[in-house]
Enzyme design. Structure first.
Site, short mmCIF file in Angstrom:
data_model
loop_
_atom_site.label_atom_id
_atom_site.label_comp_id
_atom_site.label_asym_id
_atom_site.label_seq_id
_atom_site.Cartn_x
_atom_site.Cartn_y
_atom_site.Cartn_z
N ASP A 1 0.85 -1.19 0.00
CA ASP A 1 0.00 0.00 0.00
C ASP A 1 0.90 1.26 0.00
OD1 ASP A 1 -3.07 0.71 0.42
OD2 ASP A 1 -1.99 2.02 1.78
N ASP B 1 -7.20 -8.79 -4.22
CA ASP B 1 -7.12 -7.41 -3.75
C ASP B 1 -8.10 -6.56 -4.55
OD1 ASP B 1 -6.44 -4.87 -2.94
OD2 ASP B 1 -4.32 -5.06 -3.37
N HIS C 1 -6.12 -7.35 0.11
CA HIS C 1 -5.20 -6.21 0.09
C HIS C 1 -4.21 -6.24 1.25
CE1 HIS C 1 -3.78 -2.18 -0.71
NE2 HIS C 1 -4.17 -1.76 0.48
#
Length: 290
Positions: A109, A239, A267
């Site tokens: 991320d 994800d 994710h």
């Protein structure tokens, strides 16, 4: 520094450490001995994200998981803006303060661009790179623009993020596929953000998905400098945020790479598939001769 009342000790069986950086108190865990893995998180997570990986790694690696200022148990200095560029500076100075050498960043991320910004300024001290379900270039797609506008700006963002805490209450739960966080785990995810004002760092990162395009471009331009480092690319195939296009781009960028698919994981793969990811790190480390 002490852990807050909401902290559930048995869910985080690691000692807490703090390092002062530019007026901020940076919280981190530091477990194990061996080559350094610098574990960086995204939005709205913190070092708690790595709790299901660290126990499988500490007999081989020194695992250091950091909370950015305003996240987890870290505090921010007055005037701190919570932008990814500021987080990269804070993490870089944290790395320097601890004297970390020959370290391997583990990135997901927002940890991707933040960690790569840190690594690119310290290339001679970077041993390898481990990343998954992240990016390091400007986002120009309509979905990213809508997401950034809805959660990062104006009254809608203030309501959804500051008041409804949508990042934790909705996105953390829905962005995992193999497992559903327990009520106690959700209490740990919510803990760092108990008030509307404490959720500003989450909204800033949503805004900066588009707002930090120039900063992201600068990282993108330097990716060839890190392309030949030994790298392990994780990809969680369920994800809802990062999909095949980002995976293929990383595969074109990283020239000394092994790809490993975390099937049916979401994710937050460190939480969703942490033990499997840890075992793959161990295997890759041995097989690649890092």
């Amino acid at each position: 520094m002490e852990r807050p009342d909401w902290f559930i000790e048995d869910l985080y069986p690691f000692e807490s450490h703090w390092q002062e950086v530019d007026g901020a108190e940076i919280h981190y865990l530091d477990e194990g001995e061996g080559p350094v893995l610098l574990l960086l998180h995204g939005n709205p997570t913190w070092s708690f994200l790595y709790r299901r990986m660290v126990p499988y790694l500490t007999d081989r690696f020194r695992c250091i998981a950091v909370d950015y200022p305003g996240f987890g148990l870290s505090t921010a200095a007055p005037g701190y803006g919570f932008t990814p560029a500021e987080h990269a500076i804070s993490v870089g100075r944290f790395v320097d303060a601890l004297g970390l050498d020959s370290f391997t960043p583990v990135l997901q991320d927002w940890g991707g661009p933040i960690g790569l910004s840190v690594a690119l300024e310290r290339l001679d001290r970077v041993r390898a790179v481990i990343l998954g379900n992240t990016w390091a270039w400007p986002r120009t797609d309509a979905a990213a623009e809508r997401f950034s506008a809805a959660l990062g700006e104006g009254k809608t963002g203030e309501f959804l993020v500051d008041r409804a805490n949508v990042f934790v209450n909705l996105l953390v739960r829905r962005a995992m596929r193999r497992r559903s966080p327990s009520g106690r785990e959700m209490a740990m995810w919510r803990g760092p953000f108990p008030s509307q004002s404490s959720r500003l760092p989450l909204r800033v990162l949503a805004r900066e998905l588009i707002g930090s395009s120039d900063w992201l471009t600068a990282i993108e331009d330097r990716l060839p400098e890190i392309a030949d480092k030994p790298s392990l690319l994780f990809w969680a195939d369920q994800d809802p945020v990062f999909r095949g296009a980002e995976k293929r781009r990383w595969e074109s960028v990283l020239t000394n790479r092994r790809t490993y698919i975390l099937r049916h994981a979401g994710h937050y793969w460190q939480d969703d598939a942490g033990p499997e990811a840890s075992l793959m790190i161990r295997y890759w480390w041995d097989q690649s001769g890092v």
